[in-house]
Design a protein around this motif. Structure first.
Motif, short mmCIF file in Angstrom:
data_model
loop_
_atom_site.label_atom_id
_atom_site.label_comp_id
_atom_site.label_asym_id
_atom_site.label_seq_id
_atom_site.Cartn_x
_atom_site.Cartn_y
_atom_site.Cartn_z
N ILE A 36 0.83 -1.21 0.00
CA ILE A 36 0.00 0.00 0.00
C ILE A 36 0.86 1.26 0.00
O ILE A 36 0.55 2.24 -0.67
CB ILE A 36 -0.93 0.01 1.25
CG1 ILE A 36 -1.95 -1.11 1.17
CG2 ILE A 36 -1.62 1.37 1.41
CD1 ILE A 36 -2.70 -1.38 2.46
N ARG A 37 1.96 1.22 0.75
CA ARG A 37 2.70 2.45 1.05
C ARG A 37 3.95 2.67 0.19
O ARG A 37 4.57 3.73 0.25
CB ARG A 37 3.08 2.45 2.53
CG ARG A 37 1.85 2.49 3.44
CD ARG A 37 2.21 2.23 4.89
NE ARG A 37 3.23 3.17 5.34
CZ ARG A 37 4.05 2.97 6.38
NH1 ARG A 37 3.96 1.84 7.07
NH2 ARG A 37 4.92 3.87 6.71
N GLU A 39 6.76 3.52 -2.56
CA GLU A 39 6.97 4.54 -3.59
C GLU A 39 8.22 4.22 -4.39
O GLU A 39 8.84 5.12 -4.97
CB GLU A 39 7.09 5.92 -2.91
CG GLU A 39 5.80 6.35 -2.24
CD GLU A 39 5.89 7.67 -1.48
OE1 GLU A 39 7.03 8.11 -1.18
OE2 GLU A 39 4.83 8.26 -1.20
N ALA A 114 -2.45 0.99 8.20
CA ALA A 114 -2.79 1.51 6.86
C ALA A 114 -3.77 0.62 6.09
O ALA A 114 -4.58 1.12 5.30
CB ALA A 114 -1.51 1.68 6.04
N TYR B 21 0.67 -0.74 -10.13
CA TYR B 21 0.35 -1.30 -8.82
C TYR B 21 -0.61 -2.49 -8.88
O TYR B 21 -0.58 -3.34 -8.00
CB TYR B 21 -0.23 -0.20 -7.92
CG TYR B 21 0.76 0.88 -7.58
CD1 TYR B 21 1.98 0.56 -6.97
CD2 TYR B 21 0.50 2.22 -7.84
CE1 TYR B 21 2.89 1.55 -6.65
CE2 TYR B 21 1.41 3.22 -7.52
CZ TYR B 21 2.61 2.87 -6.93
OH TYR B 21 3.51 3.85 -6.61
N GLN B 63 8.93 4.67 0.91
CA GLN B 63 7.49 4.52 1.15
C GLN B 63 6.92 5.78 1.78
O GLN B 63 7.65 6.57 2.37
CB GLN B 63 7.19 3.30 2.02
CG GLN B 63 7.74 3.41 3.43
CD GLN B 63 7.43 2.19 4.29
OE1 GLN B 63 6.95 1.17 3.80
NE2 GLN B 63 7.69 2.29 5.58
N CYS B 64 5.61 5.94 1.65
CA CYS B 64 4.99 7.12 2.26
C CYS B 64 4.98 6.96 3.76
O CYS B 64 4.97 5.85 4.30
CB CYS B 64 3.58 7.37 1.70
SG CYS B 64 2.35 6.14 2.13
N HIS B 68 -1.91 5.44 3.38
CA HIS B 68 -1.94 5.94 2.00
C HIS B 68 -2.74 7.23 1.86
O HIS B 68 -2.41 8.10 1.06
CB HIS B 68 -2.55 4.84 1.11
CG HIS B 68 -2.54 5.15 -0.35
ND1 HIS B 68 -3.58 5.83 -0.96
CD2 HIS B 68 -1.65 4.90 -1.32
CE1 HIS B 68 -3.31 5.95 -2.26
NE2 HIS B 68 -2.14 5.39 -2.50
N GLY B 82 -5.74 2.73 -1.18
CA GLY B 82 -5.43 1.96 0.03
C GLY B 82 -6.67 1.39 0.70
O GLY B 82 -6.56 0.69 1.70
N ARG B 89 -4.45 -0.99 -4.42
CA ARG B 89 -3.16 -1.24 -3.78
C ARG B 89 -3.30 -1.98 -2.46
O ARG B 89 -2.31 -2.19 -1.76
CB ARG B 89 -2.41 0.09 -3.57
CG ARG B 89 -2.04 0.77 -4.86
CD ARG B 89 -1.18 1.98 -4.64
NE ARG B 89 0.07 1.64 -3.98
CZ ARG B 89 1.05 2.51 -3.74
NH1 ARG B 89 0.92 3.77 -4.13
NH2 ARG B 89 2.15 2.14 -3.13
N ASN B 90 -4.52 -2.35 -2.08
CA ASN B 90 -4.74 -3.02 -0.80
C ASN B 90 -5.17 -4.46 -1.02
O ASN B 90 -6.29 -4.72 -1.49
CB ASN B 90 -5.80 -2.26 0.02
CG ASN B 90 -5.90 -2.78 1.45
OD1 ASN B 90 -5.49 -3.91 1.74
ND2 ASN B 90 -6.42 -1.95 2.34
#
Lengths: 207, 207
Positions: A36-37, A39, A114, B21, B63-64, B68, B82, B89-90
């Motif tokens: 999910i996170r 980048e 998340a 993704y 990563q963030c 998300h 997310g 993406r989840n």
């Protein structure tokens, strides 16, 4: 229809399997969060995907036909390990660890990250519903008939506390109340009617 | 509190990211399923886990910070990627693909496998709740105030159909009704009151 499965294994064997599968599933939970996170650049995503597909191929070399089902040992120990709320083999589950507090009351503390986000920084209302449905069902030892949820306010991601208790019984129907809270108090309340299955061998016998 | 995030990117860039993704997350979904169903020996589980941890480390290299969030492009295209019901993406999300049918009605068709099992062979009631909460919320474009679910009968794992429609509006409150069905008809009905947020920048302004 897959039925409840009884396996004639010892408590030690149950513990051995739990110790085997728990770290694997926790690794998959970390991967779900990272997916999910992330980048990273497309090449790195491709490399990660190749590793994931290799892991899946290893695990699929020998697997049960169809879903996991709910397995019980001869002494009645339940192994609902594929369950999406509490399953120690299901990476969808946080997992919620439900504690008995007498016959008709259950409590749980869960940290939601998340993977459970709906609105930014907040737990998805449907995830609150999933966890509340499950813990109310455990308090009742029964399947959901009706469930009413009242969202008092938004639930921030992070640690949450759940409670559920049976407040009435009428034949095969039980009334159950529960709540989900953060550190500042209740965010969601739940009330449901749960229906006891007629027998373990006939899960379809319940509505 | 993370806010809604606006990103000044083109529709092409949104499509490029979705194409990047989606296969990654689908690989993780396969892994979640394989983790539940595997019966391989402990050494093979260890080898799979090592590959998974390597994939996670690759993805976490950049990563963030935090979850998300929900991101929007300058033209208002949402990227709730997310999200645990619909997020591409989840890996927790099937994902449910929601189709607009006019302003106030939404439909979706989803296939639910082993990861969504509660009682043996059946969809977990809380997963029905998660998906219904989400699609009713999309029909209302609002957050859940109250939600009442009625489980008419058990839902077998496999393909399910969801519908939701706004049936009334009163100020910031919308009444929404919906259902989840299998090939033989409705298994769960839902009715809720959904509350429109005051502004996008103040998600906490809504109950």
């Amino acid at each position: 229809m897959r039925q409840f499965v009884f396996e004639d294994i010892t408590a030690d064997e149950v513990a051995r399997r739990a110790e085997l599968y728990t770290p694997l599933t926790n690794s998959v939970r970390e991967l779900v969060d990272a997916t999910i996170r992330t980048e990273v650049d497309p090449d790195t995503i491709g490399a990660a995907r190749e590793l994931i597909d290799r892991a899946t191929a290893l695990l699929r070399a020998q697997q049960c036909d169809g879903p996991h089902g709910v397995r019980y040992t001869a002494d009645g120990t339940g192994m609902p390990w594929g369950n999406p709320a509490i399953g120690i083999r299901n990476a969808i589950a946080p997992p919620m660890v439900v504690t008995r507090d007498g016959d008709h009351r259950r409590v749980a503390d869960v940290v939601l990250g998340a993977a459970y986000e709906g609105p930014p920084g907040l737990v998805h209302g449907g995830i609150c519903a999933l966890l509340l449905d499950h813990i109310l069902g455990e308090a009742a030892s029964a399947m959901t008939g009706t469930l009413t949820l009242r969202f008092e306010r938004a639930t921030p991601l992070g640690p949450v506390h759940l409670e559920a208790a049976v407040t009435g019984t009428d034949g095969r129907k039980k009334t159950v109340r529960g709540s989900l809270s953060d550190a500042d108090g209740i965010t969601v309340t739940a009330e449901g009617i749960f229906i006891m299955p007629r027998t373990f061998d006939d899960p379809e016998g319940s509505p």
